[in-house]
Design an enzyme around this catalytic site. Sequence first.
Site, PDB file in Angstrom:
ATOM      1  N   LYS A 190       0.844  -1.201   0.000  1.00  0.00           N
ATOM      2  CA  LYS A 190       0.000   0.000   0.000  1.00  0.00           C
ATOM      3  C   LYS A 190       0.879   1.251   0.000  1.00  0.00           C
ATOM      4  O   LYS A 190       1.570   1.534   0.967  1.00  0.00           O
ATOM      5  CB  LYS A 190      -0.908   0.051   1.235  1.00  0.00           C
ATOM      6  CG  LYS A 190      -1.957   1.162   1.076  1.00  0.00           C
ATOM      7  CD  LYS A 190      -2.590   1.610   2.363  1.00  0.00           C
ATOM      8  CE  LYS A 190      -1.827   2.666   3.097  1.00  0.00           C
ATOM      9  NZ  LYS A 190      -1.724   3.987   2.424  1.00  0.00           N
ATOM     10  N   THR A 244       6.103   6.760  14.119  1.00  0.00           N
ATOM     11  CA  THR A 244       6.171   5.890  15.296  1.00  0.00           C
ATOM     12  C   THR A 244       4.771   5.615  15.848  1.00  0.00           C
ATOM     13  O   THR A 244       4.472   4.489  16.276  1.00  0.00           O
ATOM     14  CB  THR A 244       7.089   6.531  16.352  1.00  0.00           C
ATOM     15  OG1 THR A 244       8.408   6.586  15.790  1.00  0.00           O
ATOM     16  CG2 THR A 244       7.144   5.716  17.632  1.00  0.00           C
ATOM     17  N   GLY A 247       3.244   2.957  13.791  1.00  0.00           N
ATOM     18  CA  GLY A 247       3.991   1.715  14.047  1.00  0.00           C
ATOM     19  C   GLY A 247       3.539   1.047  15.339  1.00  0.00           C
ATOM     20  O   GLY A 247       3.361  -0.180  15.399  1.00  0.00           O
ATOM     21  N   GLU A 264      10.017   0.347  10.462  1.00  0.00           N
ATOM     22  CA  GLU A 264      11.049   1.367  10.240  1.00  0.00           C
ATOM     23  C   GLU A 264      10.358   2.694  10.485  1.00  0.00           C
ATOM     24  O   GLU A 264       9.546   3.131   9.675  1.00  0.00           O
ATOM     25  CB  GLU A 264      11.584   1.228   8.809  1.00  0.00           C
ATOM     26  CG  GLU A 264      12.950   1.861   8.637  1.00  0.00           C
ATOM     27  CD  GLU A 264      12.835   3.284   8.159  1.00  0.00           C
ATOM     28  OE1 GLU A 264      12.810   4.172   9.034  1.00  0.00           O
ATOM     29  OE2 GLU A 264      12.762   3.502   6.955  1.00  0.00           O
ATOM     30  N   CYS A 298      13.424  10.010   7.183  1.00  0.00           N
ATOM     31  CA  CYS A 298      13.347   9.470   8.546  1.00  0.00           C
ATOM     32  C   CYS A 298      14.680   9.575   9.274  1.00  0.00           C
ATOM     33  O   CYS A 298      14.721   9.772  10.477  1.00  0.00           O
ATOM     34  CB  CYS A 298      12.858   8.032   8.519  1.00  0.00           C
ATOM     35  SG  CYS A 298      13.733   7.021   7.326  1.00  0.00           S
ATOM     36  N   GLU A 395      10.217  14.763  15.816  1.00  0.00           N
ATOM     37  CA  GLU A 395      10.552  14.717  14.392  1.00  0.00           C
ATOM     38  C   GLU A 395       9.782  15.831  13.676  1.00  0.00           C
ATOM     39  O   GLU A 395       8.556  15.844  13.680  1.00  0.00           O
ATOM     40  CB  GLU A 395      10.117  13.349  13.848  1.00  0.00           C
ATOM     41  CG  GLU A 395      10.575  13.066  12.453  1.00  0.00           C
ATOM     42  CD  GLU A 395      10.255  11.634  12.022  1.00  0.00           C
ATOM     43  OE1 GLU A 395       9.156  11.154  12.338  1.00  0.00           O
ATOM     44  OE2 GLU A 395      11.102  11.011  11.356  1.00  0.00           O
TER      45      GLU A 395
HETATM   46  P1  NDP Z   1       2.003   7.740   8.638  1.00  0.00           P
HETATM   47  O1  NDP Z   1       2.801   6.883   9.539  1.00  0.00           O
HETATM   48  O2  NDP Z   1       0.587   8.006   8.983  1.00  0.00           O
HETATM   49  O3  NDP Z   1       2.028   7.147   7.150  1.00  0.00           O
HETATM   50  C1  NDP Z   1       2.837   6.097   6.685  1.00  0.00           C
HETATM   51  C2  NDP Z   1       2.008   5.075   5.913  1.00  0.00           C
HETATM   52  O4  NDP Z   1       1.118   4.383   6.803  1.00  0.00           O
HETATM   53  C3  NDP Z   1       1.114   5.667   4.850  1.00  0.00           C
HETATM   54  O5  NDP Z   1       0.997   4.756   3.771  1.00  0.00           O
HETATM   55  C4  NDP Z   1      -0.194   5.800   5.588  1.00  0.00           C
HETATM   56  O6  NDP Z   1      -1.301   5.902   4.741  1.00  0.00           O
HETATM   57  C5  NDP Z   1      -0.234   4.523   6.375  1.00  0.00           C
HETATM   58  N1  NDP Z   1      -1.087   4.545   7.558  1.00  0.00           N
HETATM   59  C6  NDP Z   1      -1.646   5.611   8.200  1.00  0.00           C
HETATM   60  N2  NDP Z   1      -2.349   5.201   9.275  1.00  0.00           N
HETATM   61  C7  NDP Z   1      -2.230   3.847   9.327  1.00  0.00           C
HETATM   62  C8  NDP Z   1      -2.698   2.848  10.232  1.00  0.00           C
HETATM   63  N3  NDP Z   1      -3.422   3.165  11.309  1.00  0.00           N
HETATM   64  N4  NDP Z   1      -2.372   1.561   9.993  1.00  0.00           N
HETATM   65  C9  NDP Z   1      -1.609   1.218   8.938  1.00  0.00           C
HETATM   66  N5  NDP Z   1      -1.147   2.125   8.050  1.00  0.00           N
HETATM   67  C10 NDP Z   1      -1.428   3.428   8.244  1.00  0.00           C
HETATM   68  O7  NDP Z   1       2.754   9.104   8.448  1.00  0.00           O
HETATM   69  P2  NDP Z   1       2.084  10.502   8.039  1.00  0.00           P
HETATM   70  O8  NDP Z   1       2.022  10.528   6.583  1.00  0.00           O
HETATM   71  O9  NDP Z   1       0.810  10.774   8.751  1.00  0.00           O
HETATM   72  O10 NDP Z   1       3.162  11.501   8.603  1.00  0.00           O
HETATM   73  C11 NDP Z   1       3.110  11.897   9.964  1.00  0.00           C
HETATM   74  C12 NDP Z   1       4.481  12.072  10.532  1.00  0.00           C
HETATM   75  O11 NDP Z   1       5.111  10.804  10.520  1.00  0.00           O
HETATM   76  C13 NDP Z   1       5.394  12.959   9.718  1.00  0.00           C
HETATM   77  O12 NDP Z   1       5.268  14.292  10.058  1.00  0.00           O
HETATM   78  C14 NDP Z   1       6.725  12.403  10.066  1.00  0.00           C
HETATM   79  O13 NDP Z   1       7.167  12.992  11.264  1.00  0.00           O
HETATM   80  C15 NDP Z   1       6.470  10.941  10.291  1.00  0.00           C
HETATM   81  N6  NDP Z   1       6.825  10.102   9.135  1.00  0.00           N
HETATM   82  C16 NDP Z   1       7.934   9.349   9.224  1.00  0.00           C
HETATM   83  C17 NDP Z   1       8.319   8.580   8.157  1.00  0.00           C
HETATM   84  C18 NDP Z   1       9.525   7.756   8.221  1.00  0.00           C
HETATM   85  O14 NDP Z   1      10.012   7.295   7.187  1.00  0.00           O
HETATM   86  N7  NDP Z   1      10.044   7.499   9.385  1.00  0.00           N
HETATM   87  C19 NDP Z   1       7.593   8.577   6.903  1.00  0.00           C
HETATM   88  C20 NDP Z   1       6.387   9.361   6.923  1.00  0.00           C
HETATM   89  C21 NDP Z   1       6.061  10.094   8.008  1.00  0.00           C
HETATM   90  P3  NDP Z   1      -1.780   7.391   4.325  1.00  0.00           P
HETATM   91  O15 NDP Z   1      -0.689   7.966   3.498  1.00  0.00           O
HETATM   92  O16 NDP Z   1      -2.977   7.147   3.533  1.00  0.00           O
HETATM   93  O17 NDP Z   1      -2.037   8.136   5.589  1.00  0.00           O
END
Ligand code: NDP
Length: 485
Positions: A190, A244, A247, A264, A298, A395
């Site tokens: 996804k 996080t 996660g 991750e 990240c 972050e």
């Molecule tokens: P998310 O953790 O929400 O998004 C990462 C992925 O998980 C996306 O594909 C998202 O879908 C999906 N997702 C969202 N909610 C769920 C859930 N409950 N169960 C399973 N999958 C889910 O990150 P955000 O995009 O909301 O970003 C928020 C913050 O997270 C950022 O400001 C940043 O600080 C951090 N972040 C960290 C990342 C990293 O690589 N460590 C990457 C992205 C964000 P969808 O896009 O549709 O919401």
Amino acid sequence: MSTQERTSIVWDYAPAPESPDHVRLRDSYGLFIGGEFRDPLDGERVRSMNPATEEPVAEVAFAGERDLRAAVEAARAAQPGWAALSGLERGKYLFRIARLIQERARELAIVESMDGGKPVRESRDVDVPLAAAHFFHYAGWADKLSYGVGGRAAAPLGVAAQIVPWNFPLLMAAWKLAPALACGNTAVLKPAETTPLTALLLAEICQEAELPPGVVAIVPGDGAAGAALVRQPDVDKVAFTGSTAVGKDIQAALAGRGVSLTLELGGKSANIVFEDAALDQAVEGIVNGIFFNQGHVCCAGSRLLIQESVADVVIGKLWERMGRLRVGDPLDKNTDVGAINSREQLERIEELVTAGEGEGAVRRTVACELPERGWWFAPTIFTEVAPAHRIAVEEIFGPVVSVLTFRTQAEAIEKANASPYGLAAGIWTDKGAKAFEVASALQAGVVWQNTYNHFDPSAAFGGYKESGFGREGGPAGLRPYLRVS
Ligand code: NDP
């Protein structure tokens, strides 16, 4: 000659836009399930927006609950046949995918920049070549799996549910799919809500490579779809990259189910500059560490730790260098800092920056003209930051660096480790022994010495503490997709 007498050089760049003309995006994409693009059963169609223009790039189907079930069923049906192929044969498919990524590299780079806002220079030189390199790397491992796990017998886990974020859409898809497939698993991936397009182009590439139907499913969707995917009863493995908070939610949802999990997650990585470092080189590394991909990384070096004796010099050089960063059109090949990925992310950055000012840190933001439309944030540095400030702990995921200082090596290590995260770190010093000593004391999954944000498919990547667990890349990246006996 004094510095005042020297002719000052003004770097004027003519616009060098990459043309999107030859990109052949469909108007609307279905869900990629069972080797074909399908209309959603109970999902909807959503427009994917260009964050630099706020205009739609293409329409995409989002998966509903029944679509996710169908994707997992197709992956389950395909898995025994895929696992039964010899490793050599599986490797050939991965090799083909890698070659096709290279063939369509320009198109993929442009679409990545249009859909996500990152400078095309980065999509072209980093994201796309590294995505191909990951498939090449794991193509090589497919027939050598037991060598990757210390000579023990290795079998695939089954069906992997994989969720990737919006900061490296194609590259994260490659990080997830290549090892899973090499090991004989099938996968349902996804992509993130705001950046589904290059994953869908990768689905086309899977078709062109004649990958057996069902081995890979690509199911765009929102967070609810991600939550529903990891809760599907028939998945054997979940691999997630993202925040996080999500996660933790996934870990709770999987507790007691015997599903293998790799997380991750976020980071607040320390980039440590010692007084004996080559300072100009360090400044370039700091810039690459925090302004690469607008800081949507990240492992971004978002906590800059500078030894007090050189702090003023380094901050001066950094500020001067920041003033030369070109912010703007992601499709311009001169651009260093592109658009912020979404309005929500921009609001998150602004909220934390306001908190930084409120808590008493000193903010400096580069004065530059930002485009009228789209979502932008100019490169920003905070000094006078205290370890307890939110901008030193949380972050920000944007082009914002928080500077702290230290006097001794021990203090640098203590401050670097004073974080709930433990993803990456950078060390700048000309003393090799010091670099090794500090690296072994840091609680970080990746430690770079005199470089930063340097990725290689043969090197393991992953975190400690709240940055997650499990490794991606290299032979270590095989282990999370294998049952070893
Ligand atoms: P998310 O953790 O929400 O998004 C990462 C992925 O998980 C996306 O594909 C998202 O879908 C999906 N997702 C969202 N909610 C769920 C859930 N409950 N169960 C399973 N999958 C889910 O990150 P955000 O995009 O909301 O970003 C928020 C913050 O997270 C950022 O400001 C940043 O600080 C951090 N972040 C960290 C990342 C990293 O690589 N460590 C990457 C992205 C964000 P969808 O896009 O549709 O919401």
